[in-house]
Design an enzyme around this catalytic site. Sequence first.
Site, short mmCIF file in Angstrom:
data_model
loop_
_atom_site.label_atom_id
_atom_site.label_comp_id
_atom_site.label_asym_id
_atom_site.label_seq_id
_atom_site.Cartn_x
_atom_site.Cartn_y
_atom_site.Cartn_z
CE LYS A 50 -8.12 -10.87 -2.38
NZ LYS A 50 -6.61 -11.34 -1.17
CE LYS A 53 -17.05 -1.79 -3.13
NZ LYS A 53 -17.49 -1.27 -2.23
CE LYS A 83 -4.24 -1.96 1.76
NZ LYS A 83 -4.64 -2.01 2.69
P1 AMP Z 1 -10.75 -7.15 1.93
O1 AMP Z 1 -12.20 -7.29 1.29
O2 AMP Z 1 -9.96 -7.37 1.09
O3 AMP Z 1 -10.84 -7.23 3.34
O4 AMP Z 1 -10.93 -9.08 2.35
C1 AMP Z 1 -11.85 -9.91 3.36
C2 AMP Z 1 -12.05 -10.90 3.61
O5 AMP Z 1 -11.59 -11.90 2.43
C3 AMP Z 1 -10.32 -11.19 3.80
O6 AMP Z 1 -10.03 -12.34 5.28
C4 AMP Z 1 -9.53 -11.80 2.66
O7 AMP Z 1 -9.01 -12.84 3.19
C5 AMP Z 1 -11.24 -12.61 2.39
N1 AMP Z 1 -10.66 -12.49 0.40
C6 AMP Z 1 -11.35 -11.23 -0.20
N2 AMP Z 1 -10.85 -11.10 -1.41
C7 AMP Z 1 -11.05 -12.43 -1.60
C8 AMP Z 1 -10.24 -13.79 -2.52
N3 AMP Z 1 -10.49 -13.35 -4.37
N4 AMP Z 1 -10.42 -15.22 -2.11
C9 AMP Z 1 -10.52 -15.41 -1.42
N5 AMP Z 1 -10.98 -14.68 0.22
C10 AMP Z 1 -10.97 -13.47 -0.32
#
Ligand code: AMP
Length: 335
Positions: free
Chosen positions: A193, A196, A114
């Site tokens: 991956k 959003k 970041k």
């Molecule tokens: P974030 O939206 O990136 O803050 O992620 C929130 C939670 O969802 C975290 O525990 C991430 O590890 C999980 N996560 C987010 N994107 C993915 C993805 N594409 N595949 C698996 N887990 C995800």
Amino acid sequence: MTKKKRVFSGIQPSGELHIGNYLGAVKNWVELQEQYECFFCIVDLHAVTQPYEPEEMPARVFDMALTLMAAGLDPEKCTIFVQSHVPQHAELAWLFNTVTPIGELERMTQYKDKASRQESVLAGLLNYPVLQAADILLYQAELVPVGEDQVQHVELTREIARKWNGRFGEYFPEPEALVGEVRRVMGLDGQAKMSKSLGNTIGLLESPDEIWAKLRPAVTDPARVRREDPGNPFVCNIFSLHRHFSSPADIAWSEHGCRTAGIGCIDCKRRLADNIIKELDPIRERAMELKRHPERVAETLERGAEHCREIASSTMQEALARMGLRGGGPKVKGR
Ligand code: AMP
Ligand code: TRP
């Protein structure tokens, strides 16, 4: 009865969840609440370390709470709350800042990533994992279900607990990360991956039509150009989604049909869409019900914060006393 272990996890208030968050994190939480004493926190104090619009934050927090409840977190079985409603998170983070080496913070992958994208790096971004350690240790949580990308932060939490305990006496447990089976759900572009910010997601609350509109043009095995070409399901993201959402029979149908060109990609996607819609249907139903009764979400968050403030205040009393603050001396340590 032996005391249930405590579980703590946090999620950024990004508004709506996508199926990557759901499979990678929230679905596990729904299972954990049956077995453990669970705390799930919407981390708005973490969210403000990134550029954001203050007027949008309340809706982001509310929508996340609503979606978590719709996804199956049950306020009768677990505690759902908002980080900034419990002031002790920031207070404990400050205490932990005093035992955390800057070098450790500078090594964090997420920070480096970041920080490299920002012109001026703010202290909050560097200290982000210290606040995360405070989140977990404020409740003396032992298990922390997170995605792979957060394991390093949990390791640092263990180190902060060790350093603090070394200086002020054994008090905080060293928590363990619980990484679920689904580590990484790829996006509909098949390139990265699901995330959003990349616009390659399926939202947890999307309608059947919206889901189909997104799946229909999604990337498949790039080598399968024509309907008659046999494909390789193991390089196809549609197949990997089948493995998350479909029955063993449908998975076998997709694999065999793809390899033999017995089915076309559209057939395969249609079956996947139907299976995703089936799994998400009850979640969308519950979300619509909660949207008609927003007071249920608000009450859940209020009750959650109240419960958390009680636990947090007792932890802070002990931590401050052991540090010789607020006029207290160490209570334990046999004095
Ligand atoms: P974030 O939206 O990136 O803050 O992620 C929130 C939670 O969802 C975290 O525990 C991430 O590890 C999980 N996560 C987010 N994107 C993915 C993805 N594409 N595949 C698996 N887990 C995800
Ligand atoms: N940093 C985590 C993420 O980006 C969110 C988080 C904040 C968290 N505090 C936490 C996760 C405590 C687990 C425990 O996903």
